[in-house]
Design a protein around this motif. Structure first.
Motif, PDB file in Angstrom:
ATOM      1  N   HIS A 458     -23.346 -13.761 100.918  1.00 38.86           N
ATOM      2  CA  HIS A 458     -23.985 -14.371 102.097  1.00 38.86           C
ATOM      3  C   HIS A 458     -24.674 -13.318 102.961  1.00 38.86           C
ATOM      4  O   HIS A 458     -25.803 -13.520 103.411  1.00 38.86           O
ATOM      5  CB  HIS A 458     -22.928 -15.121 102.913  1.00 38.86           C
ATOM      6  N   ASP A 459     -24.013 -12.198 103.203  1.00 35.05           N
ATOM      7  CA  ASP A 459     -24.582 -11.152 104.047  1.00 35.05           C
ATOM      8  C   ASP A 459     -25.865 -10.588 103.448  1.00 35.05           C
ATOM      9  O   ASP A 459     -26.852 -10.345 104.152  1.00 35.05           O
ATOM     10  CB  ASP A 459     -23.564 -10.025 104.257  1.00 35.05           C
ATOM     11  N   THR A 460     -25.832 -10.409 102.125  1.00 33.05           N
ATOM     12  CA  THR A 460     -27.033  -9.905 101.445  1.00 33.05           C
ATOM     13  C   THR A 460     -28.193 -10.875 101.599  1.00 33.05           C
ATOM     14  O   THR A 460     -29.337 -10.472 101.867  1.00 33.05           O
ATOM     15  CB  THR A 460     -26.740  -9.683  99.945  1.00 33.05           C
ATOM     16  N   MET A 461     -27.887 -12.164 101.436  1.00 24.79           N
ATOM     17  CA  MET A 461     -28.922 -13.181 101.580  1.00 24.79           C
ATOM     18  C   MET A 461     -29.481 -13.201 102.996  1.00 24.79           C
ATOM     19  O   MET A 461     -30.692 -13.340 103.205  1.00 24.79           O
ATOM     20  CB  MET A 461     -28.347 -14.550 101.219  1.00 24.79           C
ATOM     21  N   CYS A 462     -28.621 -13.057 104.000  1.00 23.67           N
ATOM     22  CA  CYS A 462     -29.072 -13.057 105.392  1.00 23.67           C
ATOM     23  C   CYS A 462     -30.006 -11.874 105.665  1.00 23.67           C
ATOM     24  O   CYS A 462     -31.027 -12.021 106.359  1.00 23.67           O
ATOM     25  CB  CYS A 462     -27.871 -12.998 106.334  1.00 23.67           C
ATOM     26  N   VAL A 463     -29.660 -10.703 105.130  1.00 21.09           N
ATOM     27  CA  VAL A 463     -30.511  -9.528 105.310  1.00 21.09           C
ATOM     28  C   VAL A 463     -31.879  -9.759 104.671  1.00 21.09           C
ATOM     29  O   VAL A 463     -32.926  -9.449 105.260  1.00 21.09           O
ATOM     30  CB  VAL A 463     -29.837  -8.280 104.701  1.00 21.09           C
ATOM     31  N   LEU A 465     -33.403 -12.662 103.998  1.00 24.29           N
ATOM     32  CA  LEU A 465     -34.160 -13.674 104.727  1.00 24.29           C
ATOM     33  C   LEU A 465     -34.669 -13.144 106.059  1.00 24.29           C
ATOM     34  O   LEU A 465     -35.777 -13.489 106.502  1.00 24.29           O
ATOM     35  CB  LEU A 465     -33.296 -14.927 104.943  1.00 24.29           C
ATOM     36  N   SER A 466     -33.878 -12.310 106.727  1.00 22.77           N
ATOM     37  CA  SER A 466     -34.319 -11.716 107.992  1.00 22.77           C
ATOM     38  C   SER A 466     -35.531 -10.815 107.772  1.00 22.77           C
ATOM     39  O   SER A 466     -36.494 -10.833 108.548  1.00 22.77           O
ATOM     40  CB  SER A 466     -33.178 -10.912 108.628  1.00 22.77           C
ATOM     41  N   ASN A 471     -41.464 -10.011 108.067  1.00 23.99           N
ATOM     42  CA  ASN A 471     -42.748  -9.772 107.404  1.00 23.99           C
ATOM     43  C   ASN A 471     -43.722 -10.921 107.633  1.00 23.99           C
ATOM     44  O   ASN A 471     -44.923 -10.712 107.840  1.00 23.99           O
ATOM     45  CB  ASN A 471     -42.537  -9.559 105.907  1.00 23.99           C
ATOM     46  N   LEU A 472     -43.208 -12.151 107.576  1.00 28.02           N
ATOM     47  CA  LEU A 472     -44.073 -13.316 107.800  1.00 28.02           C
ATOM     48  C   LEU A 472     -44.598 -13.344 109.229  1.00 28.02           C
ATOM     49  O   LEU A 472     -45.745 -13.745 109.472  1.00 28.02           O
ATOM     50  CB  LEU A 472     -43.306 -14.607 107.486  1.00 28.02           C
ATOM     51  N   GLU A 473     -43.769 -12.939 110.182  1.00 24.80           N
ATOM     52  CA  GLU A 473     -44.228 -12.870 111.574  1.00 24.80           C
ATOM     53  C   GLU A 473     -45.350 -11.841 111.716  1.00 24.80           C
ATOM     54  O   GLU A 473     -46.313 -12.040 112.467  1.00 24.80           O
ATOM     55  CB  GLU A 473     -43.055 -12.510 112.493  1.00 24.80           C
ATOM     56  N   THR A 474     -45.223 -10.718 110.985  1.00 25.98           N
ATOM     57  CA  THR A 474     -46.273  -9.700 111.016  1.00 25.98           C
ATOM     58  C   THR A 474     -47.582 -10.258 110.463  1.00 25.98           C
ATOM     59  O   THR A 474     -48.654 -10.075 111.057  1.00 25.98           O
ATOM     60  CB  THR A 474     -45.842  -8.470 110.188  1.00 25.98           C
TER      61      THR A 474
END
Length: 621
Positions: A458-463, A465-466, A471-474
């Motif tokens: 789960h932690d890996t997935m959260c990192v 996705l964050s 990147n998408l915001e950029t």
């Protein structure tokens, strides 16, 4: 509105490629698969009733006639087979299309079939005799006969809907308001009204007297895959990739909606005040049930900026007199079908390649067979219609609503949330996330141990996705500050195909954003997407490549064929250089597409369609 998962089962030994529900009873289901078989099911029965074999290529399309006595099937090779379910035998085999069959339909009166294909043609057949309708420029995805049997509607990847006069074999009109491929068309059961659903996530409603659009039903967040008018024509049910919606029109409004992750939803039918829907994922077929007595058909959110109004609408005192447009006049006999495109015997002709040599047909039909798996179910469903019954006919009973403790209702989006004693995601089982050793040992796993197993990764997935969100915001800020070309260059520079795919999924729906500069950047990325191991990446790449071929190939071809101009023309030289770059990249992609087209199954079908679209490259190169 609450939707329940009624059943889920393995339908084929390989991937399921198509589904069709019988519209008479709503209980008969035909499935076609990459295993080249067609299986017939009764939705409320556990086992397959009958298997139809004989196709030598994956079955791409299937349709059941109104009386549910016949089924027609189409394959990846372009062959069509018509089966008699009551007699459990094949009636005829037809050839004529040059690519995958994409849609099939039975005429409402008489022995008359329409078929469409990725070769862009539509064929209308009675027996082995028929005619061809031509006019679409890309694959035809859906066909529908009008209730009176005089017209045929066709929907295509070229973003258009055509209306054909079957007595003349000519186009009546063409509708062009969709901005992406049109996946489905459906006639209103009574009025001169046509509905079309598209990958642009809208449903358009067309007046067939004035040939104008009278409504655009929006709100879907994914492509519309199927639509169905209610039997009385008072509302329209819409199945998109992630939701089921109930619409009204004049004014356009959404009565009810439910979110459901059913993916490839393929067909809708109504039976005993229940809406039956079916979808497929890999080799599994799922059926869903909605109790229509609990579905809102008044009020709702009015679309297109009109103020929301959840108050019930006033029903007309005289529904028949309140009709806004003309109704269909259905013939009293089936002889009307005999007049379809047959003003004289000389009009009857066999399309080129429509039937093979007699010996080949006979040999092919000898290997075609109908294997009955359950004799009792077969007799119950397909008993001869002329048999004299000593008892009143059975009324089809509605599906029992599953007990809340053991079923999985899907949460409604608006306006309330369905609550239940046990709320589990459809298709998920906690045991699937646990170690295999646990399933084989008698002791029970504690809650902490179970949660620990579920949280793994789960932690890996959260990192991940964050990082993706950042990147998408950029990319979004670059687009807002400069232009789409700079935003795409930024996305490519991040060296993350997921970002490129997210951006392409947006601009693929807006062809007006595309420029030649954009093509030079996107084409190298398409090469990576087409060779990706992820299906969604390949689909996005195929969509972008189709768009480029449709909107830019003529410009590229004409520019490269043009004679050199006298003097210095910097703008022309720059355009010529871009076209030369695009052409070189398209040549490389053409080789990739040819190799992929040899694959069997859904991916092979998509690449075969691209191969046809990229045919003009060979003439230039």
């Amino acid at each position: 509105m609450c939707l329940f998962l009624a059943d889920e089962f393995e339908a084929h030994t390989s991937n399921v490629s198509c589904l069709a529900l019988g519209k008479g009873s709503g209980r008969l289901l035909a499935t076609g698969g990459e295993d080249c078989r067609v299986n017939i099911w009764a939705i409320n029965k556990a086992n397959c009733v009958m298997s139809l074999t004989g196709h030598k290529n994956p079955v791409e399309c299937v349709q059941i006639n109104t009386s549910e006595e016949q089924v027609v099937t189409g394959s990846q090779s372009g062959s069509i087979r018509v089966w008699d379910l009551e007699a459990a035998k094949i009636l005829r085999t037809l050839m004529g299309h040059k690519a995958n069959i994409t849609s099939l339909g039975f005429h409402p009166f008489g022995d008359f079939i329409a078929s469409s294909s990725m070769d862009t043609n539509i064929k209308c057949l009675r027996g082995f005799v028929g005619f061809c309708l031509q006019g679409h420029t890309q694959a035809v995805r859906s066909l529908a006969f009008s209730p009176d049997g005089k017209w045929l509607a066709s929907a295509s990847d070229d973003c258009t809907i055509k209306l054909w006069d079957l007595t003349q074999g000519k186009t009546i009109t063409e509708f062009k308001s969709h901005t992406a491929a049109v996946n489905i068309v459906q006639f209103h059961p009574n009025e001169y009204l046509l509905a079309s659903g598209s990958s642009d996530r809208t449903i358009k409603l067309w007046d067939l007297e004035k040939f104008t659009m009278i409504g655009s039903l929006e709100g879907n967040t994914s492509p519309v895959r199927c639509v169905l008018f209610s039997p009385d024509g008072s509302c329209l049910y819409s199945g998109a990739t992630d939701s089921l919606r109930v619409y009204g029109w004049e004014p356009d409004r959404c009565f009810d909606t439910v979110s459901v992750g059913w993916g490839n939803v393929s067909d809708l039918s109504i039976c005993s005040q229940q809406l039956i829907s079916v979808s497929h994922q890999l080799s599994t077929v799922s059926s869903y049930v909605v109790d229509l007595k609990k579905v809102k058909k008044t009020g709702g959110s009015v679309i297109q900026g009109i103020i929301q109004d959840n108050q019930p609408l006033t029903d007309p005192k005289d529904p028949k007199g309140a009709a806004l447009r003309r109704s269909y006049e259905r013939p009293t006999t089936t002889c009307s079908a005999q007049r379809v495109k047959q003003s004289s015997d000389s009009d009857r002709r066999s399309p080129e390649g429509e039937r093979r040599s007699p010996s080949e047909d006979e040999g092919d039909e000898k290997v075609s067979s109908a294997e009955i798996h359950n004799a009792e179910d077969y007799k119950e469903i397909f008993q001869p219609k002329n048999a004299i019954s000593r008892t009143p006919p059975k009324m089809s009973e509605p599906f029992p609503i599953p007990p809340l403790a053991s079923s999985t209702p899907v949460q409604r989006v608006e306006p309330t949330v369905v609550s239940c004693a046990k709320n589990e995601p459809i298709g998920l089982n906690v045991a699937d996330f646990l170690p295999s050793s646990y399933n084989n040992r008698p002791g029970a796993l504690s809650d902490e141990e179970a949660l620990s197993q579920i949280r793994k990764g789960h932690d890996t997935m959260c990192v991940m996705l964050s990082s993706r969100h950042k990147n998408l915001e950029t990319v979004r800020s670059v687009w807002a500050r400069e232009d789409i070309k700079k935003a795409l260059d930024t996305a490519v520079s991040m060296n993350d195909l997921a970002i490129v795919v997210d951006l392409l999924n947006i601009i693929n729906l807006q062809p007006s954003l595309w420029k030649l500069d954009l093509c030079t950047t996107i084409l190298p990325q398409i090469d990576k997407l087409l060779q990706s191991k992820y299906e969604s990446y390949m689909q996005t790449g195929c969509t972008s490549l189709k768009l480029i071929m449709k909107h830019f190939w003529i410009l590229i071809s004409d520019t490269l064929k043009a004679t050199p101009s006298v003097g210095v023309d910097i703008t022309r030289e720059e355009r010529h250089q871009k076209c030369r770059t695009c052409c070189k990249q398209l040549k490389n992609l053409s080789n990739v597409v040819k190799n992929k087209a040899a694959q069997v199954g859904r991916h092979g079908s998509a690449f075969k369609e691209l191969q046809l679209l990229m045919g003009p490259l060979d003439d230039l190169l």
